[in-house]
Each structure stands twice: as structure tokens, then as C-alpha cells.
Design an enzyme around this catalytic site. Structure first.
Site, PDB file in Angstrom:
ATOM      1  N   ASP A 200       1.175  -1.259  -0.014  1.00  0.00           N
ATOM      2  CA  ASP A 200      -0.259  -0.003  -0.082  1.00  0.00           C
ATOM      3  C   ASP A 200       0.449   1.397  -0.135  1.00  0.00           C
ATOM      4  O   ASP A 200       1.940   1.575  -0.997  1.00  0.00           O
ATOM      5  CB  ASP A 200      -0.919  -0.382   1.122  1.00  0.00           C
ATOM      6  CG  ASP A 200      -1.953   1.028   1.329  1.00  0.00           C
ATOM      7  OD1 ASP A 200      -2.875   0.375   0.367  1.00  0.00           O
ATOM      8  OD2 ASP A 200      -2.086   2.445   1.710  1.00  0.00           O
TER       9      ASP A 200
ATOM     10  N   TYR B 286      -3.848  11.003   1.034  1.00  0.00           N
ATOM     11  CA  TYR B 286      -3.777  11.091  -0.370  1.00  0.00           C
ATOM     12  C   TYR B 286      -3.970  12.126  -0.776  1.00  0.00           C
ATOM     13  O   TYR B 286      -4.060  12.459  -2.292  1.00  0.00           O
ATOM     14  CB  TYR B 286      -5.175  10.373  -0.451  1.00  0.00           C
ATOM     15  CG  TYR B 286      -5.082   8.784   0.301  1.00  0.00           C
ATOM     16  CD1 TYR B 286      -5.720   8.069  -1.100  1.00  0.00           C
ATOM     17  CD2 TYR B 286      -5.566   8.222   1.664  1.00  0.00           C
ATOM     18  CE1 TYR B 286      -5.432   6.336  -0.417  1.00  0.00           C
ATOM     19  CE2 TYR B 286      -5.628   6.516   1.597  1.00  0.00           C
ATOM     20  CZ  TYR B 286      -5.608   5.913   0.711  1.00  0.00           C
ATOM     21  OH  TYR B 286      -5.766   4.546   0.607  1.00  0.00           O
TER      22      TYR B 286
ATOM     23  N   HIS C 178      -3.994  -7.979   0.350  1.00  0.00           N
ATOM     24  CA  HIS C 178      -4.162  -6.726   0.083  1.00  0.00           C
ATOM     25  C   HIS C 178      -2.981  -6.157   1.536  1.00  0.00           C
ATOM     26  O   HIS C 178      -2.258  -5.794   1.892  1.00  0.00           O
ATOM     27  CB  HIS C 178      -5.016  -5.469  -0.083  1.00  0.00           C
ATOM     28  CG  HIS C 178      -4.421  -4.041   0.544  1.00  0.00           C
ATOM     29  ND1 HIS C 178      -3.528  -3.715  -0.880  1.00  0.00           N
ATOM     30  CD2 HIS C 178      -4.376  -3.023   1.049  1.00  0.00           C
ATOM     31  CE1 HIS C 178      -3.117  -2.640  -0.755  1.00  0.00           C
ATOM     32  NE2 HIS C 178      -4.033  -1.984   0.695  1.00  0.00           N
TER      33      HIS C 178
END
Length: 447
Positions: free
Chosen positions: A213, A363, A420
Site C-alpha cells: 500500500d 491521499y 492486500h
């Protein structure tokens, strides 16, 4: 022919792309940068209180529910019928005081770097005769934390291999117990520089890095900034360029003549049908990204004020990102791979530190400009690289594409299961792959 042209494209990328990226400097503390900075490393202990638990329980007790649509399962998000079960466990059985002791089983530290307190755990190995101790930094992503690595740490700090690891797991600034940046612009490049400074402060001149990630982007950047310090890079989320003509042609041809473009049968199984797996599924799963990359503070207000909203928002990712098929299950498949204690401990790290908003801002800071033109996206990685491709990761990168970014792929493993949150889901598999990769790198370096 296509395969051969694809290789030439990779070679041209190596010739014309920069070999390193500038390390730079920064200041993320409040106010002006002082003339000196305290470089002391302090022990840190996670603490809780009766008041903290009582406040949590009060907020859970005041939850207002909306009934789910019939037969919706997890396709509309976190199913409120199952949410009631999770909240009942959280309210009546989950023991935060006990979990704090679990968190504190490893030594925690903080040190101030570029004006903010950086939290990390530092676990020294059990060294057997003849074993080489190798430093390894492992970096988490969102919505995870350093706690994702708690089950893999003992598998790395006590091994039967020639190498054993001294493990350092930092919290990304703005996540968990690391202080949030006070200024705009903190992205993966800034985090990479701070983590290089952390390793230097700990006395390490050479070390391995591992990430998934955001951790994959940060450790990529670390390898690009100071390749002389990074002995090897191991990733469980493979980030490669996917915009070349060769890759477009390989997508068209690969489903029918995979051998011509270097695809394996497993690549074909994971990539196709391409539009469903790489476009539609990603659109279904990326709504959060658009919110967090544009107006993180707005959405974050509700999450920071409601532990139930926070838990639903975070745990939904641990459902679908572990296996997209979990969206069709009444309970989201959450307890197939994780215990509620572990899942809620990760949520509590966000809740008790009020870190959901700064974690979401990461982000916006990374995506406010064209991500593809950033210096790290046009710079290849030249350190030895190990890639662990888990079958239920959101996007699959074929081994034939890895060369578009990584010049020295020592290991590419098609993992048999996992998604993930690889270290959290499959610590044994992940540890084995890290160890075999490092053994390859070390054997090459000693020849």
C-alpha cells in the site's frame, strides 16, 4: 516480436530515466524551523485510561442504525446487521486495556525528525551462532498501522536461516502514534526522507525495506533516494508503469497468446477479463480514494467523532481488500482471516490518536498533482528487488511488466493465497518470501 519490443522499451527506460531522486529536506513542525533539533530517541509506552474506555462505550451505546437493504450483504458497504454483532463484541467483550499490553510487548520509541515526533517499534532478534543480523524496515499503509506486522515480527526475528532480522516498523507521520505534519505537502517522498533519517539516527548505513500500500510507495522512494543504503526492496504491492505501447499490445494479445508477451497462465487468470478486474472492480472500490484525495477533512469529521462510523469505514476495507468475493457474504468474511480483537485494535489505534483525518490527508498530498509525472514515477529502481504477488491484491502486475520499473528483480513470487494486507493475513507466507529473497541478495553480494 511484441515480447522483444517490450524488452527494448524497458532498456530505453533504464537509459533515459534518472538513476536517483533528490533527497531534499523539510520542516513539518508548527511554526518556524528552529536552528537546532533535538535528535534524542525516547522510549514510548502506549497508555489508556478508564475515562477513554467509558467515553468509547458511551458513544457506542448511542449508535443509530439504518437497516440494510434485503440481500445486499457487503455490496453497499459495511452491512449494519453484522455491524451490530461487531459493536456488541466491542462494547461487551473487547478488552482495550489487555490489547494495550499486547501492543506494548514490543519496544516503542519516538524521536523528532523535521519538526514532528516519529513513532516506531524496534525489535532486536534472537541471534543463533553463525547468523547474520540484517536491519529491516517494514512500512504499513492505509487503513493499517504498525500493528499489521505483529504476527510476522517473531517469524523474522527468530529464524533458521543464515540471516535474522532486526525489525523497525515506523508509523507514517499522521498515522497512529506519529505526529501529523502541521504544513501542507507531506507526501511519500517526504516520508521516505524522514525514514532514511530515522535509520541513520539508529546507526544503520545499509538495510532492507519492505512495504505494501502506501508503504510500497514510501519504500520505493527510499530505494530511489539512497540506493547505496538500501540493500534490497521487498514489496507485496507491485507498482509498475502501465502506460507504454508494449504493455497495451501485451494486454490485447496476452489473453490469447500469453507466451508471446511473457505472460504466465497465472497472469492470465489474474488479469482477465481485463475490464471487469482492472476497471470496474477498481471503480467499485475506489470511492474512498476520490473523497480522501479531494476533501479529506470533510469526511473525516464524522469518522473522528464516531467510533462506530470509523470502524465501519476501516473494517470494510479489511473485508473487500482481502478478497473481493467477501462483498457477497453476510459478514463480509472479516473473521475468516482476522480476529475481532486484532481488527478492533487497529481501529483503536486510529480512534485513540484522532489520526483518521491526517491519515486521509495523505491521499490529497500525494494526488494533488499529476501522479504519473512526479519524479519518482519516472525514475526506475536499481536496488535488488523482491516482489510478492498475492492473488487477491486489488491489481495484478505480471512479472513481464515489473521490468518497466525495477531493474534488478531477484525474486517474483506468485503467492498461493492472500490479499492486500499480506503480513496481517498470511504472516508465514510473507516471512518465507522475505527470507528467500534476502538469501538470494546476500548470496549474490558475497560472490
Amino acid at each position: 516480436m511484441v515480447k522483444e519490443s517490450h524488452l527494448w522499451i524497458h532498456k530505453l527506460i533504464y537509459i533515459y530515466s534518472p538513476k536517483t531522486i533528490p533527497i531534499g529536506d523539510g520542516w513539518w513542525g508548527a511554526g518556524e524551523k528552529p536552528s537546532t533539533e533535538d535528535k534524542t530517541i525516547h522510549r514510548f509506552v502506549v497508555k489508556t485510561s478508564v475515562e477513554e474506555t467509558e467515553d468509547l462505550h458511551r458513544r457506542i451505546d448511542q449508535t443509530r442504525f439504518t437497516d440494510p437493504l434485503e440481500d445486499s450483504r457487503f455490496n453497499y458497504g459495511f452491512n449494519s446487521n453484522y455491524l451490530r454483532r461487531v459493536l456488541s463484541y466491542w462494547r461487551h467483550q473487547f478488552d482495550w486495556e489487555k490489547q494495550v499490553k499486547v501492543i506494548n510487548q514490543y519496544p516503542h520509541f519516538k524521536t523528532k525528525i523535521e519538526g514532528i515526533d516519529v513513532h516506531f517499534i524496534h525489535v532486536r532478534p534472537v541471534q543463533k551462532a553463525g547468523q547474520t543480523v540484517l536491519p529491516l524496515m517494514m512500512v504499513h499503509g492505509w487503513p493499517g498501522s504498525f500493528y499489521e506486522f505483529y504476527k510476522i515480527i517473531p517469524l523474522l526475528t527468530k529464524t533458521d536461516s543464515d540471516a535474522v532480522f532486526e525489525v523497525i516498523c515506523p508509523s507514517i507521520p499522521g498515522y497512529g502514534y506519529s505526529e501529523a505534519p502541521h504544513k501542507k505537502g507531506f507526501n511519500t517522498l517526504e516520508a521516505a526522507r524522514i525514514f532514511h533519517k530515522l535509520m541513520e539516527r539508529l546507526g544503520f548505513t545499509e538495510f532492507y525495506v519492505q512495504g505494501g500500500d502506501w508503504g510500497a510507495f514510501i519504500t520505493n522512494n527510499m530505494a530511489q533516494m539512497k540506493p547505496e543504503c538500501v540493500r534490497g526492496l521487498h514489496l507485496n504491492m507491485v507498482i509498475a508503469r502501465t502506460d507504454s505501447l508494449g504493455q497495451l499490445l501485451s494486454l490485447v494479445i496476452g489473453r490469447y497468446l500469453p507466451f508471446l508477451v511473457g505472460f504466465t497462465k497465472e497472469d492470465v487468470r489474474r488479469l482477465y477479463p481485463y475490464m471487469e478486474k482492472n476497471i470496474y472492480d477498481i471503480l467499485r472500490e475506489s470511492g474512498y480514494l476520490h473523497i480522501q484525495a479531494t476533501k479529506p477533512d470533510t469526511a473525516g469529521c464524522g469518522l473522528n467523532d464516531s467510533p462506530v462510523g470509523l470502524a465501519a469505514y476501516i473494517l470494510e476495507k479489511f473485508s473487500s481488500w482481502t478478497d473481493l468475493g467477501n462483498r457477497d457474504l453476510e459478514d463480509g468474511g472479516l473473521e475468516r482471516k482476522f480476529s475481532l480483537d486484532d481488527l478492533l485494535t487497529n481501529v483503536m489505534i486510529y480512534w485513540t490518536t484522532c489520526s483518521i483525518i491526517p491519515s486521509m490527508r495523505f491521499y490529497k498530498e500525494n494526488l494533488k498533482k499529476d501522479f504519473k509525472t512526479r519524479v519518482d514515477r519516472v525514475t526506475s529502481v536499481y536496488v535488488p528487488t523482491g516482489l510478492a504477488a498475492f492473488p487477491d491484491e486489488l491489481l495484478h502486475c505480471p512479472s513481464a511488466w515489473a521490468g518497466s520499473r525495477f531493474a534488478d528483480v531477484c525474486s517474483f513470487t506468485y503467492m498461493p493465497r492472500g490479499g492486500h494486507f499480506a503480513a496481517f493475513e498470511e504472516p508465514q507466507l510473507m516471512a518465507q518470501d522475505i527470507i528467500q529473497f534476502v538469501e538470494k541478495v546476500e548470496s549474490k553480494s558475497h560472490k
